[in-house]
Design an enzyme around this catalytic site. Sequence first.
Site, PDB file in Angstrom:
ATOM      1  CD  GLU A  56      -2.078 -11.111  14.699  1.00 28.35           C
ATOM      2  OE1 GLU A  56      -2.466  -9.962  14.363  1.00 28.35           O
ATOM      3  OE2 GLU A  56      -0.956 -11.317  15.193  1.00 28.35           O
ATOM      4  CB  ALA A  79      39.130  46.466  -7.897  1.00 25.46           C
ATOM      5  CG  ASN A 109      37.467  43.212   3.446  1.00 25.12           C
ATOM      6  OD1 ASN A 109      36.494  43.329   4.191  1.00 25.12           O
ATOM      7  ND2 ASN A 109      37.455  43.617   2.183  1.00 25.12           N
ATOM      8  CE1 TYR A 152      38.952  19.609 -11.938  1.00 26.35           C
ATOM      9  CE2 TYR A 152      37.107  20.625 -13.095  1.00 26.35           C
ATOM     10  CZ  TYR A 152      37.929  19.533 -12.867  1.00 26.35           C
ATOM     11  OH  TYR A 152      37.719  18.364 -13.554  1.00 26.35           O
ATOM     12  NE  ARG A 160      -2.514  -1.655   3.338  1.00 25.41           N
ATOM     13  CZ  ARG A 160      -3.051  -1.662   4.552  1.00 25.41           C
ATOM     14  NH1 ARG A 160      -4.139  -0.943   4.793  1.00 25.41           N
ATOM     15  NH2 ARG A 160      -2.504  -2.367   5.526  1.00 25.41           N
TER      16      ARG A 160
END
Length: 464
Positions: free
Chosen positions: A154, A422, A376, A386, A15
């Site tokens: 039962e 940057a 930071n 990778y 079930r």
Amino acid sequence: MMNQVVILAGGYGNRMKAAIPKPMLRVLDVPMLGWVIRACEKAGLSRICVVTGYKAQYIELYLGERYRTAYQAEQLGTGHAVMQAEKFIREFEDGNTLVLCGDAPFMDSETILQSLKQHTARENAVTVVTAELSDPKGYGRVLRSQSGIAAIVEEKDATDAQRAVKEVNSGAYWFRTKSLLELLGGLSQSNAQGEFYLTDTIGLAIERGMKASAYRTENTDVILGANTRKDLLHLNEVARQRILDQHMDNGVNFVCTDGVIIGNEVEIGAETTILPGTILKGKTKIGSKCTIGPNCLIENCTIGDQVMLNAVQAYDSVIEDAVKAGPFVHIRPNSHLKNGVKIGDFVEVKNSVVGEQTAIAHLTYVGDSDVGKKVNFGCGTVTVNYDGMTKNRCVIGDNCFIGCNTNLIAPVKLGKGAYTAAGTTVTKDVPEYALAVERADLKLKEGYSKKKLRSKLFPSDDEE
């Protein structure tokens, strides 16, 4: 004297409409079988045999080399299932054997130990674990006698009077091992289902002059099992609420429990608040005075005190005291965030150590890296770990400043106090306190966009 366990886990569960054995269906992300095994282990029972059947390979894969298995090729009842473990049972006949159902996840170690205590004190051949239910429908009824127990019937074989009995069979039994082997040999299929009922061992033991009794547990949840998906949902709801109650008793705070799911092995310190939508799984351990959530998923992590996680997913990692992370942060396995680390939105950390008080504000990937303290990270920084063939590590010293949109091409090392400008791509080591700048010369082409955008900016010119 050896006490051992046979767990019945060979059922189809038709079930459920499941492609795996029913005992492998999960309650709070742990297979029901796993709950049963854990109760045995907490009770000090380590010699266990699991009786498999339908798609046995799933259970064998889950158990690995931890425990023995026996295979039930045909589903001919609970007594027949125990018969399949006869070789295992006979290895230590001087002791007791506990029989449990693999799809009854709320059997607890206290019930196991107290029923064994009664079983041995009364020198019983068999002791059945029972519970009294207000609505016993569907369960085998326990028929008492002056000496203890007369039989288990039962429901489908019971009379109307017997169905009125509220004490029911949990499906858990302690047997004196020698007596179990004898009683199994006496079972027959003379019942409505044509099966070997383990319940018939009670009447058979009494017929043969053996002692039989029942241990009535106060934990009525030991009765609960699952035959349908609705039953399985109910088990999850019961387990979820029980665990939430335990944590609240231990001083954990919940503002609202909507969507909160906590595994049964999770530990949480006092005065920690768990917010809605938070899922805590596996062997996660959380310290005190933390705020976890909303909408966190934490699995197999160790988290310190005063940590704040908002919309964080973290796996198999260590997060020390006073870390703040989120929203939308992913902590992948084998990461270690040290004291006071701050991580902002859309940051991913993988297989890395991040030093004390380092800040990774937003839109950054730190993978396979060893980062010092008080570093930071500017927005858009990537450790390029990778190369298409192998993974390499970056090493970033204390007090470094990583400018926005920096690419660190591993393997590369930034010395203590190094800066990157940057937009820099770093391909070789940077000495201590040096500034790395990597930019091409800026070239300007006057009037370039005027020609390109003429139709938008100067529509009258096109009409002439």
